[in-house]
Design an enzyme around this catalytic site. Structure first.
Site, PDB file in Angstrom:
ATOM      1  N   ARG A  46       0.764  -1.282   0.023  1.00  0.00           N
ATOM      2  CA  ARG A  46      -0.097   0.113  -0.038  1.00  0.00           C
ATOM      3  C   ARG A  46       0.728   1.251   0.143  1.00  0.00           C
ATOM      4  NH1 ARG A  46      -2.014   1.739   4.466  1.00  0.00           N
ATOM      5  NH2 ARG A  46      -2.280  -0.168   5.672  1.00  0.00           N
ATOM      6  N   TYR A  97     -17.113  18.110 -14.456  1.00  0.00           N
ATOM      7  CA  TYR A  97     -17.635  16.611 -14.501  1.00  0.00           C
ATOM      8  C   TYR A  97     -18.605  16.316 -13.080  1.00  0.00           C
ATOM      9  CZ  TYR A  97     -17.060  11.953 -13.467  1.00  0.00           C
ATOM     10  OH  TYR A  97     -17.262  10.587 -13.334  1.00  0.00           O
ATOM     11  N   ASP A 171      -8.336  19.893 -13.343  1.00  0.00           N
ATOM     12  CA  ASP A 171      -8.573  18.652 -13.766  1.00  0.00           C
ATOM     13  C   ASP A 171      -8.123  18.604 -15.149  1.00  0.00           C
ATOM     14  OD1 ASP A 171      -9.680  16.349 -15.026  1.00  0.00           O
ATOM     15  OD2 ASP A 171     -11.240  16.072 -13.682  1.00  0.00           O
ATOM     16  N   LYS A 196      -8.794   7.676 -19.028  1.00  0.00           N
ATOM     17  CA  LYS A 196      -9.274   8.226 -20.335  1.00  0.00           C
ATOM     18  C   LYS A 196      -8.265   8.377 -21.442  1.00  0.00           C
ATOM     19  CE  LYS A 196     -13.331   8.561 -18.274  1.00  0.00           C
ATOM     20  NZ  LYS A 196     -13.460   9.281 -17.222  1.00  0.00           N
TER      21      LYS A 196
HETATM   22  N1  PLP Z   1     -12.543  14.161 -14.323  1.00  0.00           N
HETATM   23  C1  PLP Z   1     -13.211  13.860 -15.365  1.00  0.00           C
HETATM   24  C2  PLP Z   1     -13.148  15.357 -16.370  1.00  0.00           C
HETATM   25  C3  PLP Z   1     -13.851  12.835 -15.827  1.00  0.00           C
HETATM   26  O1  PLP Z   1     -14.508  13.051 -17.197  1.00  0.00           O
HETATM   27  C4  PLP Z   1     -13.868  11.644 -15.053  1.00  0.00           C
HETATM   28  C5  PLP Z   1     -14.510  10.625 -15.502  1.00  0.00           C
HETATM   29  O2  PLP Z   1     -15.227  10.579 -16.556  1.00  0.00           O
HETATM   30  C6  PLP Z   1     -13.299  11.693 -13.760  1.00  0.00           C
HETATM   31  C7  PLP Z   1     -12.536  12.912 -13.642  1.00  0.00           C
HETATM   32  C8  PLP Z   1     -13.299  10.361 -12.991  1.00  0.00           C
HETATM   33  O3  PLP Z   1     -12.154   9.683 -13.233  1.00  0.00           O
HETATM   34  P1  PLP Z   1     -12.618   8.085 -13.039  1.00  0.00           P
HETATM   35  O4  PLP Z   1     -13.826   7.675 -13.834  1.00  0.00           O
HETATM   36  O5  PLP Z   1     -11.292   7.481 -13.413  1.00  0.00           O
HETATM   37  O6  PLP Z   1     -12.723   7.709 -11.506  1.00  0.00           O
END
Ligand code: PLP
Length: 377
Positions: A46, A97, A171, A196
């Site tokens: 961990r 998001y 982000d 992604k």
């Molecule tokens: N940030 C953005 C812009 C996203 O589009 C997403 C998921 O769609 C996330 C964070 C969250 O990521 P995860 O689905 O890998 O937990």
């Protein structure tokens, strides 16, 4: 070295006769005589893992900071949101998001944060909102935003945040470090859904944080270790394998996205196209200055409302009706089908994640689906 080269070479094991070219998947929960949580060394599964570290080295090189992998994008988002105390105000884009909005709603419910939704395309408005905050603040930025594809001035907003002593988090999932490097523009922390574009093959759920601050890095790692928000070694391996081809995938996807955005604008079933490549898009000029490309997401508003948009999704055969984005396959989704989607997102908005298929095949499928929905328009 250029990012295209770094994507290929960073995070490899030391080179020597007979050495492995790729860092292997390290499947171990403990290390013989290993280090402790705070005392260096890997110690326990961990605390650290060589396969995570290979991915972290490569992503850190691309973003220009130190990266740490997390169990998912949401685990990375949550770790970053925990950098500020419970009385802090988090300023977040109104169209961010939906998972970020949902975790913020939860923190508010639990009395662990205050939240203010802002329009990140309006720098003066964000400045005023920052000025009105009493106590600590965290400025959360996304650019382009998901799914409105609004472009925020990351340099101006980071400076405005810092003037008020706020922590600035970006982000960078939609742009990736190939297209935009928020730490160079003044951000303190970058977060990613590695699920992604970085992984790119829709076979991994993973996240990451990146920062240049040793102090913030230590706090983020502590959060990861104590909350157990750690990635699996196999996921880290797959993500790094995907990252090797990010420049190629992104080049193709961005080119196709810009081409499709142009063609979509001419279709009678499409009321509005959102893509920063379009010269009259509100974010176009800023995107040209701030980004080295325009991204591979396109959002459209279908004439005829949600029913017509659903009909388009039902009629596609090559595009995959699915949530997520950034993979080699092109995906299409009406975002408001999710109950948690912000209401500023129009009901009839379809988010298109453009993959690496032939653009003519993508257009043929999309245009026949739009033709089928046109009578509803
Ligand atoms: N940030 C953005 C812009 C996203 O589009 C997403 C998921 O769609 C996330 C964070 C969250 O990521 P995860 O689905 O890998 O937990």
């Amino acid at each position: 070295m250029s990012p295209e080269t770094l994507a290929v070479v960073a995070g490899r094991p030391p080179r020597g006769p007979g050495s492995e070219l790729n860092t292997p998947v390290s499947l171990t929960s403990t290390y013989v005589g290993g280090g402790s949580m705070d005392g260096g060394g890997l110690g326990y599964g961990r605390f650290g893992n060589p396969t995570w570290e290979a991915l972290e080295t490569a992503l850190g090189a691309l973003e220009g900071g130190s990266a740490r992998a997390f169990a998912s994008g949401m685990a990375a988002v949550s770790a970053a949101l925990h950098l500020v105390p419970a009385d802090a105000t988090v300023l977040v884009p109104h169209g961010a998001y939906n998972g970020t909005h949902s975790v913020l709603d939860l923190l508010v419910e639990q009395g662990r944060a205050r939240v203010e939704r802002v329009d990140v395309t309006d720098a003066a408005g964000v400045r005023a909102a920052l000025a009105a905050v009493a106590g600590p603040a965290l400025l959360w930025l996304e650019s382009p935003t998901n799914p409105l594809l609004e472009v925020a001035d990351l340099a101006a907003l980071s400076a405005a945040g810092h003037e008020r002593g706020a922590l600035v988090v970006v982000d960078n999932t939609f742009a990736t470090p190939l297209v935009q490097r928020p730490l160079d523009l003044g951000a303190d922390v970058v977060v990613h859904s590695v699920t992604k574009f970085l992984s790119g093959h829709s076979d991994v759920v993973l996240g990451a944080v990146v920062t240049r601050s040793e102090e913030l890095l230590a706090r983020l790692v502590r959060h990861r270790t104590l909350h157990g928000a750690i990635p699996g070694p196999m996921e880290a391996f797959l993500a790094l394998r995907g990252l090797r081809t990010l420049p190629l995938r992104l080049e193709r996807s961005q080119r196709s996205a810009a081409e499709l955005a142009l063609r979509l604008r001419g279709h009678r079933a499409v009321a509005r196209v959102r893509h920063p490549s379009l010269p009259d898009d509100p974010g176009h000029e800023l995107a040209r200055r701030q980004m080295s490309g325009f991204g591979a997401l396109v959002s459209i508003e279908v004439a005829g409302g949600a029913a017509a948009a659903d009909a388009v999704v039902d009629a596609v055969r090559l595009w995959v009706p699915a949530t997520s984005l950034g993979g080699v396959e092109s995906l299409i989704e009406r975002r408001r089908r999710h109950a948690g989607e912000p209401v500023v997102v129009p009901e009839e908005l379809l988010r298109l994640s453009v993959g690496v298929e032939d653009v003519e095949d993508l257009w043929a499928d999309l245009s026949q689906a739009l033709d089928a929905a046109a009578p509803l328009a």
